[in-house]
Enzyme design. Structure first.
Site, PDB file in Angstrom:
ATOM      1  N   HIS A 134       0.834  -1.202   0.000  1.00  0.00           N
ATOM      2  CA  HIS A 134       0.000   0.000   0.000  1.00  0.00           C
ATOM      3  C   HIS A 134       0.871   1.256   0.000  1.00  0.00           C
ATOM      4  O   HIS A 134       0.631   2.202  -0.759  1.00  0.00           O
ATOM      5  CB  HIS A 134      -0.884   0.044   1.262  1.00  0.00           C
ATOM      6  CG  HIS A 134      -1.952  -0.996   1.320  1.00  0.00           C
ATOM      7  ND1 HIS A 134      -2.182  -1.763   2.444  1.00  0.00           N
ATOM      8  CD2 HIS A 134      -2.868  -1.402   0.404  1.00  0.00           C
ATOM      9  CE1 HIS A 134      -3.200  -2.582   2.222  1.00  0.00           C
ATOM     10  NE2 HIS A 134      -3.625  -2.384   0.986  1.00  0.00           N
TER      11      HIS A 134
ATOM     12  N   LYS B  99     -15.391  -8.181   3.839  1.00  0.00           N
ATOM     13  CA  LYS B  99     -14.222  -8.692   4.551  1.00  0.00           C
ATOM     14  C   LYS B  99     -14.414  -8.541   6.065  1.00  0.00           C
ATOM     15  O   LYS B  99     -14.873  -7.494   6.526  1.00  0.00           O
ATOM     16  CB  LYS B  99     -12.962  -7.904   4.145  1.00  0.00           C
ATOM     17  CG  LYS B  99     -12.536  -8.119   2.704  1.00  0.00           C
ATOM     18  CD  LYS B  99     -11.290  -7.317   2.383  1.00  0.00           C
ATOM     19  CE  LYS B  99     -10.840  -7.557   0.946  1.00  0.00           C
ATOM     20  NZ  LYS B  99      -9.733  -6.653   0.558  1.00  0.00           N
TER      21      LYS B  99
ATOM     22  N   ARG C 258      -1.651  -6.296  -8.404  1.00  0.00           N
ATOM     23  CA  ARG C 258      -0.552  -7.251  -8.223  1.00  0.00           C
ATOM     24  C   ARG C 258      -0.617  -8.425  -9.184  1.00  0.00           C
ATOM     25  O   ARG C 258       0.394  -9.046  -9.472  1.00  0.00           O
ATOM     26  CB  ARG C 258      -0.574  -7.802  -6.778  1.00  0.00           C
ATOM     27  CG  ARG C 258      -0.243  -6.795  -5.712  1.00  0.00           C
ATOM     28  CD  ARG C 258      -0.689  -7.275  -4.363  1.00  0.00           C
ATOM     29  NE  ARG C 258      -2.136  -7.486  -4.369  1.00  0.00           N
ATOM     30  CZ  ARG C 258      -2.869  -7.797  -3.321  1.00  0.00           C
ATOM     31  NH1 ARG C 258      -2.290  -7.982  -2.156  1.00  0.00           N
ATOM     32  NH2 ARG C 258      -4.167  -7.952  -3.407  1.00  0.00           N
TER      33      ARG C 258
ATOM     34  N   SER D 272      -2.894  -7.681   2.816  1.00  0.00           N
ATOM     35  CA  SER D 272      -3.352  -7.479   4.193  1.00  0.00           C
ATOM     36  C   SER D 272      -3.843  -8.790   4.798  1.00  0.00           C
ATOM     37  O   SER D 272      -3.641  -9.050   5.985  1.00  0.00           O
ATOM     38  CB  SER D 272      -4.496  -6.455   4.228  1.00  0.00           C
ATOM     39  OG  SER D 272      -4.028  -5.181   3.899  1.00  0.00           O
TER      40      SER D 272
HETATM   41  O1  PNS Z   1      -8.621  -2.901  -0.016  1.00  0.00           O
HETATM   42  P1  PNS Z   1      -9.890  -3.420  -0.643  1.00  0.00           P
HETATM   43  O2  PNS Z   1     -10.731  -4.174   0.363  1.00  0.00           O
HETATM   44  O3  PNS Z   1      -9.613  -4.229  -1.869  1.00  0.00           O
HETATM   45  O4  PNS Z   1     -10.717  -2.114  -1.089  1.00  0.00           O
HETATM   46  C1  PNS Z   1     -11.948  -2.253  -1.765  1.00  0.00           C
HETATM   47  C2  PNS Z   1     -12.720  -0.950  -1.755  1.00  0.00           C
HETATM   48  C3  PNS Z   1     -13.000  -0.521  -0.322  1.00  0.00           C
HETATM   49  C4  PNS Z   1     -11.896   0.132  -2.434  1.00  0.00           C
HETATM   50  C5  PNS Z   1     -14.039  -1.212  -2.511  1.00  0.00           C
HETATM   51  O5  PNS Z   1     -14.762  -2.167  -1.807  1.00  0.00           O
HETATM   52  C6  PNS Z   1     -14.870   0.025  -2.726  1.00  0.00           C
HETATM   53  O6  PNS Z   1     -14.582   0.788  -3.617  1.00  0.00           O
HETATM   54  N1  PNS Z   1     -15.897   0.258  -1.880  1.00  0.00           N
HETATM   55  C7  PNS Z   1     -16.715   1.463  -1.967  1.00  0.00           C
HETATM   56  C8  PNS Z   1     -18.196   1.154  -2.194  1.00  0.00           C
HETATM   57  C9  PNS Z   1     -18.666   1.629  -3.569  1.00  0.00           C
HETATM   58  O7  PNS Z   1     -18.548   2.792  -3.917  1.00  0.00           O
HETATM   59  N2  PNS Z   1     -19.195   0.669  -4.362  1.00  0.00           N
HETATM   60  C10 PNS Z   1     -19.764   0.912  -5.662  1.00  0.00           C
HETATM   61  C11 PNS Z   1     -18.809   0.983  -6.825  1.00  0.00           C
HETATM   62  S1  PNS Z   1     -17.574  -0.243  -6.939  1.00  0.00           S
END
Ligand code: PNS
Length: 165
Positions: free
Chosen positions: A19, A43, A97, A134
């Site tokens: 990150h 998660k 990744r 993570s």
């Molecule tokens: O680190 P992660 O868990 O891969 O992050 C995922 C995250 C939090 C970036 C993703 O779940 C997200 O964008 N959530 C926001 C909710 C949202 O806007 N959803 C609609 C469009 S994707």
């Protein structure tokens, strides 16, 4: 909407060196960077959001972010693109990744562009961090292993302190 303002969203549970690598490199591409802790309902969390914010703030402060203004914040009340629109960001930055990440991120990038004309920029990781996640760090920490090769010093200090408590 300025493309010089970007958001780096994620669960950051906990923040890893992968990150931080993406955040540091994004800080060289944009004038203002919002590192955004977003609750991911898919998660099971290890750390409360406030703890992740604090660890990210310390990790960013202890790193070299160049001239960019780096803001650490959290968002739990709506779409990610609502936050981006609110702060005038036209770009989301994500680290990719593997093909698994590409498959996971592509639909979200397309939906976010349709929802609010917000583009997603993918950065490839430094190979040194390509296998760090993570979820692996959570597993190693839960089993009492040394996570310091995988996380920023502030996170290692916190998780090591937790292991000794
Ligand atoms: O680190 P992660 O868990 O891969 O992050 C995922 C995250 C939090 C970036 C993703 O779940 C997200 O964008 N959530 C926001 C909710 C949202 O806007 N959803 C609609 C469009 S994707």
């Amino acid at each position: 909407m300025s493309s010089r303002i970007a958001v780096v969203p994620g669960s950051f549970d906990p923040p890893t060196l992968g990150h931080l690598d993406v955040i540091r490199r994004a800080a060289r591409l944009y004038d203002q960077l919002h590192v955004l802790v977003v609750h991911n309902p898919g998660k099971e969390a290890m750390l409360p959001i406030a703890q992740r914010l604090s660890l990210l703030e310390q990790s960013v402060a202890e790193d070299d972010m160049g001239d960019a203004e780096v803001i650490v914040a959290s968002w739990s009340v709506g779409l990610l693109v609502d936050y981006a629109t609110e702060v005038g960001a036209g770009v989301l930055v994500k680290g990719i990744r593997s093909q698994v990440d590409v498959a996971y991120e592509t639909p979200m990038a397309i939906v976010n562009r349709h929802l609010a004309h917000v583009e997603t920029v993918f950065l490839l990781p430094d190979p040194a961090h390509a296998l760090v996640s993570s979820s692996l760090v959570r597993q190693v920490a839960a089993l009492g292993g040394d996570v310091s090769p995988f996380v920023p010093p502030a996170v290692a200090r916190f998780l090591d302190g937790g292991a000794r408590r």
